[in-house]
Design an enzyme around this catalytic site. Structure first.
Site, mmCIF file in Angstrom:
data_model
loop_
_atom_site.group_PDB
_atom_site.id
_atom_site.type_symbol
_atom_site.label_atom_id
_atom_site.label_comp_id
_atom_site.label_asym_id
_atom_site.label_seq_id
_atom_site.Cartn_x
_atom_site.Cartn_y
_atom_site.Cartn_z
ATOM 1 N N ASN A 350 0.845 -1.084 -0.071
ATOM 2 C CA ASN A 350 -0.059 0.166 -0.139
ATOM 3 C C ASN A 350 0.858 1.268 0.168
ATOM 4 O O ASN A 350 1.803 1.202 0.717
ATOM 5 C CB ASN A 350 -0.693 -0.064 1.279
ATOM 6 C CG ASN A 350 -1.478 -1.195 1.641
ATOM 7 O OD1 ASN A 350 -2.394 -1.804 0.584
ATOM 8 N ND2 ASN A 350 -1.216 -2.023 2.641
ATOM 9 N N HIS A 382 11.483 -5.516 -1.144
ATOM 10 C CA HIS A 382 10.581 -5.959 -2.226
ATOM 11 C C HIS A 382 9.249 -4.716 -2.222
ATOM 12 O O HIS A 382 9.064 -4.086 -2.903
ATOM 13 C CB HIS A 382 9.992 -7.436 -1.864
ATOM 14 C CG HIS A 382 8.779 -7.667 -2.999
ATOM 15 N ND1 HIS A 382 9.099 -8.427 -4.096
ATOM 16 C CD2 HIS A 382 7.839 -7.292 -3.009
ATOM 17 C CE1 HIS A 382 8.033 -8.540 -4.767
ATOM 18 N NE2 HIS A 382 6.886 -7.741 -4.054
ATOM 19 N N GLU A 383 8.765 -4.643 -0.955
ATOM 20 C CA GLU A 383 7.767 -3.695 -1.055
ATOM 21 C C GLU A 383 7.886 -2.234 -1.225
ATOM 22 O O GLU A 383 7.341 -1.676 -1.982
ATOM 23 C CB GLU A 383 7.121 -3.593 0.516
ATOM 24 C CG GLU A 383 6.599 -5.040 1.099
ATOM 25 C CD GLU A 383 5.757 -5.876 -0.114
ATOM 26 O OE1 GLU A 383 4.908 -4.985 -0.840
ATOM 27 O OE2 GLU A 383 6.005 -6.935 -0.122
HETATM 28 ZN ZN LIG Z 1 5.127 -7.569 -4.723
#
Ligand SMILES: [Zn+2]
Ligand SMILES: *[C@@H]1O[C@H](CO)[C@@H](O)[C@H](O)[C@H]1NC(C)=O
Ligand SMILES: *[C@@H]1O[C@H](CO)[C@@H](O)[C@H](O)[C@H]1NC(C)=O
Ligand SMILES: *[C@@H]1O[C@H](CO)[C@@H](O)[C@H](O)[C@H]1NC(C)=O
Ligand SMILES: *[C@@H]1O[C@H](CO)[C@@H](O)[C@H](O)[C@H]1NC(C)=O
Length: 960
Positions: A350, A382-383
């Site tokens: 998000n 990653h995020e």
């Molecule tokens: Zn992802």
């Protein structure tokens, strides 16, 4: 999402338990996956399972007639902004139901004349105004037509408003709705998570919108290309904190009990990236990056125990790395990351408010293992990569999800490498992505990476895009292309690829793209750089990898000098019924060496090799293909392994290729087994792990047969020197090895040694666990070794050891500790304990819903537990399907996990019967997994029949 859990599986652990006794038991160690992969899990000592699900073809036969029969929005209306107010209630109402209320005004522009407003809305009870579900007004000059009627379409999840007149092209309108929804504990949309702290039950309201759950929170145009600005207000109790994508700008107390928190307007963004959280969590923060506010939020106890500190330490550097890599400032004014007690995926990107499972964000310097730490680093990396790639620039539709996830899964290695340079993270791509996707993409039932937009419509089809192919195949391809590994000279190309990436992000910031836009930018870069040679355009090269499934095996025949390629299929008898416009041929970039000398890289079919030195190809494992050789060259490579193995740089890949070529009957099984003979001299983690993963198949196929005894004797002989090596360098198990991967290798060494019966190992483990049982407040077991030790001790022990683990599990305040214990409890060999544990998975007060299916899989991994888990799932299929079959991403792994060992005609019949008996219930996102299980069981039966005798003979001869 974050990664879907990547789960890699901890084979070491699996083997360990597998082998634990003559009766043999297993462990499952791992599992999980989710949308956002949670990669890394599979480090030894942590465990995770493998996600092999793939999209299911649509089963619904229904011909749309009306505009609201289509799953895709008509596109005649485009949102501009939303004002949304939400009020979640953290106490149940008089009916015992948790609810939220809210209202939303969406400003939208009409771009095509229409008298219909079609907007997503799912499971919301909408307030009616004069009998209609919404109010419409015009903005500026526009006057709104009156509403003729309105209704909800359950199937396609719409609110439809029929107007008396048409909306005018170019005019802007406001649609107002008021609604009430359930704050359920189902991990989707706006949902409820509960935890207990100091004996008090706490309730958290949180959200998971990807892929299609924003529409369960408020009526919205819920497609990724329908970007808009969002002005969010959250009403919440005093004593709680409200968070959303933007920074909170105002919080006032209204009346006695509630606060009203207003957030700064978001940037232009997709609905699936929205997030809302109301909790009593606390945070730690830093402002190092140019006054960017960085906060880590979690339960108070976790923050007090300083479990958020490591995440805070790495977030700033990783964001700085990406700002340079993308050459674009972090697009928002704050970065919040929250650890949630209940969360389906590994993490979710998000925008500005990233959510995580606790195990993916929290780290305790004393209690957590190295694997836990690596997971935290990788998942954060990653995020945060998505904050630009995915969030700032978003794919138009879910069919291109692979580009989003593959890219993030690739650059996560770069971000993590920047944060922890001593870990050599990039070396692990081979194990954690490439070998994993090879396994799935070698099946005839695989599918091309890229799907057409109109093939992905319904929410269930969208969910199925979150699979191994999307994550890992794309990662592997990016590893080759974006890093321009296949181009020479490497250095300037790397730089050029970064420039083209930056141009791409710049061009499409706050907008949407399709995957070919990225190829256009790469092509541009290639054309501007005369030194680069590629045999065709970027589009033409990449299309062969993305539009046709699978990958080639390249055969190098040093006797004739011929090099050929062929579509690699694990089961040579399987039939590929999916034609390819490229006839299953690829442009294959080949890096190779001859007699130890690096040779000039070339593109397949351009050249031939000859001569009598040994030849080794795909040396830096930058290509997505397998390699086979003529028998003479194989023999040269095997003899090199036994005399001077270090010369062969890609040992892990040689082993993996040999085992898989043998599975495909391209080479002899005994040739594959011979690649493991040198292991008694191997001290590196990656080749060992690669071998153990491949031998794991032999264990699964044979641990209920007489072959197992000989296999155990062979592995015992091979692992003994590694066990002694670690015993020495850790001063009799008192110290931790220096190197990052050496720590993983130590875990493998001790785990396998114990299960294969290496002298002294079992006593060692039992005594550590016994000491802990005697003094539960002081755990003497080194954090890295805990998973292995718990599992073995429980496997060797009885009810006393199990119940102690259960007590410690319930008291654990660190999520990763709870998760280790949860998988270790599946290691017992006592059937009634396993059955009791299976029952616990249906009781959310004992095993959290998010963990239920993975716990069943752990139990199924155990040779004793497998039939119990299979009976359990069959007997309760309709209930389990109701509970987990819809939104859970790990669901498809339940079937593949339980059936992994299936290799008899009887089991195949049971599986087919299960399919027949439950047609009326359905299999949801496990539909394809069930088909694959049938395909795999059939292949296993054949393989066992053909290989059992020679495998038994080989292990028997080699173990003496
Ligand atoms: Zn992802
Ligand atoms: C929504 O309305 C239906 C029908 O009146 C009712 O059964 C349901 O409980 C309501 N939902 C909530 C969350 O109150
Ligand atoms: C975070 O960084 C601080 C300052 O460099 C360091 O003292 C601390 O040990 C780090 N914490 C963790 C958990 O790595
Ligand atoms: C595939 O094979 C067909 C028939 O042999 C041939 O006409 C076609 O050109 C081939 N396509 C490619 C891309 O090689
Ligand atoms: C595989 O190798 C074994 C041992 O060298 C040999 O006995 C067997 O015939 C071979 N099988 C095939 C199919 O070549």
């Amino acid at each position: 999402m974050g990664k879907v859990y990547y789960v890699s599986q901890n084979v070491g652990l699996g083997l360990l338990v597998l082998a634990v006794s003559a009766l043999a038991t297993i462990i499952a160690l791992s599992i999980a996956y989710d949308k956002e992969k949670a990669k890394n899990q599979g480090k030894p000592g942590d465990g995770a399972a493998d996600s092999t699900s793939m999209p299911t073809p649509s089963t619904t036969q229904f011909t749309p007639k009306e505009p609201w029969d289509y799953y895709r929005l008509p596109g005649s209306l485009v949102p501009v902004s939303y004002d949304v107010t939400l009020w979640p209630r953290l106490e149940p109402n008089k009916d015992g139901l948790y609810i939220f209320t809210g209202n939303s005004s969406v400003v939208f522009r009409c771009v095509e004349e229409t008298d219909l407003i079609i907007i997503h809305s799912n499971k919301l009870n909408l307030t009616t105004f004069n009998g209609h579900h919404a109010k419409l007004s015009g903005l500026g000059e526009a006057t709104a037509p009156t509403i003729k009627k309105s209704w909800l379409v359950v199937k396609t999840e719409y609110l439809v408003v029929q107007l008396s007149n048409r909306l005018a092209v170019g005019a802007t309108y406001v649609l107002h709705t008021e609604f009430l929804g359930e704050l359920a504990d189902n991990l989707e949309g706006f949902y409820r998570s509960e935890y207990v702290e100091d004996g008090v039950k706490k309730v958290v309201a949180t959200s998971q919108m990807q892929a299609t759950y924003a529409r369960k929170t408020f009526p919205c145009f819920d497609e990724p290309a329908m970007k808009a600005l969002f002005n969010i207000i959250i009403i919440h109790n005093q004593g709680t904190v409200a968070l959303s994508n933007g920074r909170e700008i105002d919080s006032v107390i209204e009346g006695v009990p509630v606060k009203v928190t207003t957030f700064e307007p978001t940037e232009r963004m997709s609905t699936y990236l929205l997030a809302f959280i109301v909790s009593d969590f606390v945070s730690i923060q830093s402002n190092q990056n140019n006054n960017l506010l960085i906060r880590i939020w979690a339960r108070k106890k976790a923050i007090d125990d300083r479990q958020g500190e490591y995440a805070l330490n790495v977030t700033g550097p990783i964001l700085q790395f990406y700002e340079r890599y993308y050459n674009a400032a972090y697009p928002l004014s704050k970065s919040d990351q929250v650890a949630l007690p209940d969360f389906n995926a590994g993490a979710m990107e998000n925008w500005g408010l990233v959510t995580y499972r606790e195990t993916a964000l929290l780290y305790d310097p004393v209690l957590s293992s190295t694997g836990n730490k690596e997971r935290v680093t990788s998942v954060i990396s990653h995020e945060l990569a998505h904050m630009w790639f995915g969030n700032l620039v978003t794919l138009k539709w879910w069919n291109d999800l692979w580009l989003n996830e593959g890219f993030a899964s690739y650059v996560e290695y770069l971000g993590a490498d920047y944060a922890e340079p001593t870990w050599n993270m990039k070396d692990q791509i081979v194990l954690y992505d490439m070998q994993k996707v090879f396994a799935v993409d070698a099946l005839a039932s695989s599918h091309p990476l890229s799907r057409k937009e109109d093939e992905v419509n319904e929410p269930a089809q969208i969910s199925e895009m979150f699979n191994t192919i999307s994550y890992s195949k794309a990662t592997t391809l990016f590893f080759k292309t974006i890093s321009f590994k296949f181009l020479t000279p490497p250095f300037p190309c790397k730089f050029i690829s970064a420039l083209s990436l930056q141009a791409y992000l710049n061009t499409f910031a706050f907008g949407n793209t399709v995957y070919t836009d990225l190829w256009d930018h790469l092509q541009q870069a290639v054309e501007n750089t005369p030194e680069i040679f590629i045999p065709d355009s970027v589009h033409n090269i990449m299309n062969r990898w993305t539009l046709q499934m699978g990958f080639p095996v390249v055969t190098i025949d040093t006797r004739t000098g011929r090099i050929t390629q062929k579509h690699f299929l694990l089961d040579p008898d399987s039939v590929v019924d999916r034609p390819s416009q490229f006839n299953y041929t690829w442009f294959v970039p080949i890096k190779w060496m001859k007699s130890g000398m690096e040779q000039q890289q070339y593109w397949l079919l351009q050249k031939t090799v000859s001569g009598d030195g040994w030849v080794l190809a795909n040396t830096n494992v930058s290509g997505y293909f397998r390699v086979n050789y003529d028998p003479d060259n194989w023999n040269r490579l095997l003899s090199l392994l036994s005399t001077n193995h270090q010369v062969i740089v890609n040992r892990a890949q040689i082993i993996d290729d040999a085992f898989n070529l043998a599975r495909a009957k391209i080479i002899n099984t005994t040739l594959a087994l011979r690649t493991t003979k040198y292991l008694s001299k191997e001290r590196d983690y990656i080749p060992w792990e690669s071998a153990l993963r491949n031998l794991d198949y032999y264990i699964l196929m044979f641990d209920r047969t007489e072959v197992y005894g000989a296999l155990q004797a062979y592995l015992k002989k091979q692992i003994q020197p590694l066990f002694e090596h670690f015993k020495t360098i850790t001063a009799n198990w008192t110290k931790i090895p220096q190197g990052h991967t050496d720590q993983y290798n130590q875990i493998n060494a001790i785990g396998i040694a114990c299960s294969m019966g290496v002298k002294g190992c079992r006593e060692l483990i039992k005594s550590w666990y016994r000491q802990w049982m005697e003094n539960p407040v002081h755990n003497p077991i080194l954090a890295n070794l805990k998973s292995t030790v718990y599992c073995s001790a429980i496997a060797f022990g009885g009810v006393e050891e199990w119940d102690f683990a259960w007590t410690m599990f319930q008291n654990a305040t660190l999520a990763s500790e709870a998760s280790r214990l949860r998988s270790a409890m599946a290691c017992t060999k006592v059937p009634w304990l396993l059955n009791r544990y299976l029952e616990y998975t249906l009781d959310p007060t004992k095993i959290r819903k998010q963990d239920a299916t993975s716990t069943v899989q752990y139990i199924a991994r155990n040779v004793v537990g497998m039939p119990l888990a299979w009976n359990f799932v069959r007997a309760r299929w309709s209930y389990i399907f109701q509970q987990y079959g819809k939104g859970s991403f790990s669901f498809s792994n339940l079937i593949s996990g339980i059936t992994r060992r299936f290799s008899t005609e009887f089991e195949l019949q049971e599986l087919k019967k299960f399919k027949e008996d439950n047609v009326h219930v359905g299999f949801g996102s496990a539909t394809l997994a069930l088909e694959q299980s049938i395909e795999k069981t059939t292949a296993n039966i054949k393989w066992v029949t053909e290989n059992k005798a020679s495998v038994l003979k080989w292990f028997t001869e080699e173990s003496t």
